[in-house]
Design a protein around this motif. Structure first.
Motif, PDB file in Angstrom:
ATOM      1  N   THR A  68      30.072  70.594  51.875  1.00 26.00           N
ATOM      2  CA  THR A  68      30.164  69.586  50.921  1.00 26.00           C
ATOM      3  C   THR A  68      31.047  68.559  51.522  1.00 26.00           C
ATOM      4  O   THR A  68      32.013  68.731  52.585  1.00 26.00           O
ATOM      5  N   PHE A  69      30.776  67.197  51.467  1.00 25.21           N
ATOM      6  CA  PHE A  69      31.463  66.166  51.783  1.00 25.21           C
ATOM      7  C   PHE A  69      32.264  65.182  50.835  1.00 25.21           C
ATOM      8  O   PHE A  69      31.483  65.160  49.860  1.00 25.21           O
ATOM      9  N   ARG A  70      33.291  64.834  50.909  1.00 29.58           N
ATOM     10  CA  ARG A  70      34.023  63.774  49.956  1.00 29.58           C
ATOM     11  C   ARG A  70      33.644  62.483  50.339  1.00 29.58           C
ATOM     12  O   ARG A  70      33.625  61.895  51.355  1.00 29.58           O
ATOM     13  N   ALA A  71      33.321  61.816  49.154  1.00 26.72           N
ATOM     14  CA  ALA A  71      32.969  60.318  49.184  1.00 26.72           C
ATOM     15  C   ALA A  71      34.444  59.789  48.498  1.00 26.72           C
ATOM     16  O   ALA A  71      35.146  60.260  47.857  1.00 26.72           O
ATOM     17  N   ALA A  72      34.534  58.446  49.191  1.00 22.16           N
ATOM     18  CA  ALA A  72      35.703  57.450  48.406  1.00 22.16           C
ATOM     19  C   ALA A  72      35.516  57.144  47.108  1.00 22.16           C
ATOM     20  O   ALA A  72      36.219  56.855  46.592  1.00 22.16           O
ATOM     21  N   ASN A  73      34.272  56.923  46.517  1.00 23.82           N
ATOM     22  CA  ASN A  73      33.749  56.592  45.419  1.00 23.82           C
ATOM     23  C   ASN A  73      32.534  56.987  44.860  1.00 23.82           C
ATOM     24  O   ASN A  73      31.622  57.490  45.608  1.00 23.82           O
ATOM     25  N   ASN A  74      32.031  56.653  43.674  1.00 16.38           N
ATOM     26  CA  ASN A  74      30.759  57.151  43.273  1.00 16.38           C
ATOM     27  C   ASN A  74      29.881  56.471  43.904  1.00 16.38           C
ATOM     28  O   ASN A  74      28.705  56.868  43.933  1.00 16.38           O
ATOM     29  N   ALA A  75      29.819  55.281  44.286  1.00 15.21           N
ATOM     30  CA  ALA A  75      28.736  54.349  44.947  1.00 15.21           C
ATOM     31  C   ALA A  75      28.505  55.127  46.364  1.00 15.21           C
ATOM     32  O   ALA A  75      27.298  54.961  46.688  1.00 15.21           O
ATOM     33  N   GLN A  76      29.394  55.466  46.910  1.00 22.02           N
ATOM     34  CA  GLN A  76      29.197  56.302  48.209  1.00 22.02           C
ATOM     35  C   GLN A  76      28.256  57.498  48.046  1.00 22.02           C
ATOM     36  O   GLN A  76      27.442  57.984  48.889  1.00 22.02           O
ATOM     37  N   VAL A  77      28.731  58.247  46.956  1.00 21.61           N
ATOM     38  CA  VAL A  77      27.788  59.513  46.528  1.00 21.61           C
ATOM     39  C   VAL A  77      26.379  59.026  46.228  1.00 21.61           C
ATOM     40  O   VAL A  77      25.469  59.419  46.906  1.00 21.61           O
ATOM     41  N   ASP A  78      26.089  57.848  45.608  1.00 26.48           N
ATOM     42  CA  ASP A  78      24.773  57.492  45.460  1.00 26.48           C
ATOM     43  C   ASP A  78      24.150  57.010  46.718  1.00 26.48           C
ATOM     44  O   ASP A  78      23.079  57.349  47.053  1.00 26.48           O
ATOM     45  N   ALA A  79      25.021  56.569  47.646  1.00 22.98           N
ATOM     46  CA  ALA A  79      24.444  55.854  48.697  1.00 22.98           C
ATOM     47  C   ALA A  79      23.948  57.095  49.970  1.00 22.98           C
ATOM     48  O   ALA A  79      23.001  57.042  50.596  1.00 22.98           O
ATOM     49  N   PHE A  80      24.938  58.131  49.913  1.00 23.03           N
ATOM     50  CA  PHE A  80      24.519  59.239  50.662  1.00 23.03           C
ATOM     51  C   PHE A  80      23.343  59.887  50.316  1.00 23.03           C
ATOM     52  O   PHE A  80      22.474  60.376  51.168  1.00 23.03           O
ATOM     53  N   TYR A  81      23.398  60.092  48.825  1.00 21.16           N
ATOM     54  CA  TYR A  81      22.180  61.002  48.023  1.00 21.16           C
ATOM     55  C   TYR A  81      20.703  59.973  48.609  1.00 21.16           C
ATOM     56  O   TYR A  81      19.852  60.577  49.329  1.00 21.16           O
ATOM     57  N   ASN A 114      18.870  72.795  55.142  1.00 24.78           N
ATOM     58  CA  ASN A 114      20.490  72.825  55.009  1.00 24.78           C
ATOM     59  C   ASN A 114      20.895  72.309  53.598  1.00 24.78           C
ATOM     60  O   ASN A 114      20.613  70.873  53.466  1.00 24.78           O
ATOM     61  N   LYS A 115      21.742  72.944  52.502  1.00 24.99           N
ATOM     62  CA  LYS A 115      22.025  72.348  51.493  1.00 24.99           C
ATOM     63  C   LYS A 115      23.295  71.558  51.551  1.00 24.99           C
ATOM     64  O   LYS A 115      24.362  71.902  52.277  1.00 24.99           O
ATOM     65  N   LEU A 116      23.306  70.150  50.939  1.00 27.74           N
ATOM     66  CA  LEU A 116      24.377  69.329  51.384  1.00 27.74           C
ATOM     67  C   LEU A 116      24.949  68.805  50.131  1.00 27.74           C
ATOM     68  O   LEU A 116      24.060  68.606  48.865  1.00 27.74           O
ATOM     69  N   HIS A 117      26.042  68.606  49.691  1.00 24.01           N
ATOM     70  CA  HIS A 117      26.738  68.394  48.484  1.00 24.01           C
ATOM     71  C   HIS A 117      27.583  67.253  48.552  1.00 24.01           C
ATOM     72  O   HIS A 117      28.524  67.259  49.838  1.00 24.01           O
ATOM     73  N   VAL A 118      27.482  65.865  48.136  1.00 26.74           N
ATOM     74  CA  VAL A 118      28.643  64.968  48.189  1.00 26.74           C
ATOM     75  C   VAL A 118      29.117  64.704  46.805  1.00 26.74           C
ATOM     76  O   VAL A 118      28.574  64.916  46.006  1.00 26.74           O
ATOM     77  N   MET A 119      30.490  64.667  46.979  1.00 25.86           N
ATOM     78  CA  MET A 119      31.111  64.399  45.723  1.00 25.86           C
ATOM     79  C   MET A 119      32.266  63.421  45.821  1.00 25.86           C
ATOM     80  O   MET A 119      32.672  62.942  46.710  1.00 25.86           O
ATOM     81  N   HIS A 120      32.649  63.107  44.650  1.00 29.72           N
ATOM     82  CA  HIS A 120      33.829  61.949  44.319  1.00 29.72           C
ATOM     83  C   HIS A 120      34.535  62.588  43.163  1.00 29.72           C
ATOM     84  O   HIS A 120      34.000  62.709  42.052  1.00 29.72           O
ATOM     85  N   GLU A 121      35.942  62.727  43.251  1.00 28.48           N
ATOM     86  CA  GLU A 121      36.831  63.039  42.282  1.00 28.48           C
ATOM     87  C   GLU A 121      38.174  62.405  42.569  1.00 28.48           C
ATOM     88  O   GLU A 121      38.778  62.548  43.645  1.00 28.48           O
ATOM     89  N   PRO A 122      38.400  61.407  41.610  1.00 28.19           N
ATOM     90  CA  PRO A 122      39.788  60.695  41.796  1.00 28.19           C
ATOM     91  C   PRO A 122      40.961  61.476  42.262  1.00 28.19           C
ATOM     92  O   PRO A 122      41.041  62.528  41.421  1.00 28.19           O
ATOM     93  N   GLN A 123      41.668  61.247  43.164  1.00 29.43           N
ATOM     94  CA  GLN A 123      42.743  62.234  43.559  1.00 29.43           C
ATOM     95  C   GLN A 123      44.020  61.845  42.520  1.00 29.43           C
ATOM     96  O   GLN A 123      44.942  62.704  42.567  1.00 29.43           O
ATOM     97  N   SER A 124      44.140  60.844  42.145  1.00 30.38           N
ATOM     98  CA  SER A 124      45.164  60.492  40.970  1.00 30.38           C
ATOM     99  C   SER A 124      45.108  61.226  39.591  1.00 30.38           C
ATOM    100  O   SER A 124      46.117  61.032  38.869  1.00 30.38           O
ATOM    101  N   LEU A 125      44.242  61.767  39.335  1.00 31.37           N
ATOM    102  CA  LEU A 125      43.996  62.706  38.135  1.00 31.37           C
ATOM    103  C   LEU A 125      45.059  63.915  38.101  1.00 31.37           C
ATOM    104  O   LEU A 125      45.178  64.512  38.971  1.00 31.37           O
TER     105      LEU A 125
END
Length: 125
Positions: A68-81, A114-125
């Motif tokens: 699992t990789f952490r993205a900085a925002n949802n747009a990065q998740v989309d771009a990675f995928y 190999n299975k990859l997961h990319v995710m974003h979840e705001p840290q301030s929640l």
């Protein structure tokens, strides 16, 4: 403390090209390249490697294994995928919200399966 993750590959040159394209979308870059091994990370510190297995046997995928990789925002998740799919990877779950209200993620597989997961979840929640 976890220092890094390694995945085996049967095609190091192709895997290196794949990961350079995909990981750039979340700010990671190639940090190391030696015989049989390529490392990626941020600010010159390797935390993810792809390599040909030391025992010279074929690399295989693990059943239930996922990186699992952490993205900085949802747009990065989309771009990675999208980068993974356009570089020859396969779909395992399109980007979208799942698990919790603010958890946005996607799943794909690399060239070796190999299975990859990319995710974003705001840290301030």
């Amino acid at each position: 403390m976890l220092v890094g993750v390694t995945l085996g590959t049967n095609q190091l040159a192709a895997a290196s090209q794949f990961y350079q394209r995909v990981l750039a979308k979340i700010g990671m870059q190639q940090t190391l390249s030696i015989e049989g091994e390529v490392g990626y990370g941020v600010a010159g510190v390797s935390s993810f490697w792809v390599l040909t297995p030391f025992n010279q046997e074929a690399a295989t995928v693990g059943n239930g294994t996922q990186v699992t990789f952490r993205a900085a925002n949802n747009a990065q998740v989309d771009a990675f995928y999208q980068a993974a799919l356009s570089a020859g990877g396969s779909d395992e779950g399109a980007p979208g919200y799942r698990y919790r209200e603010h958890y946005y993620g996607a799943y794909c597989r690399d060239l070796d399966g190999n299975k990859l997961h990319v995710m974003h979840e705001p840290q301030s929640l």
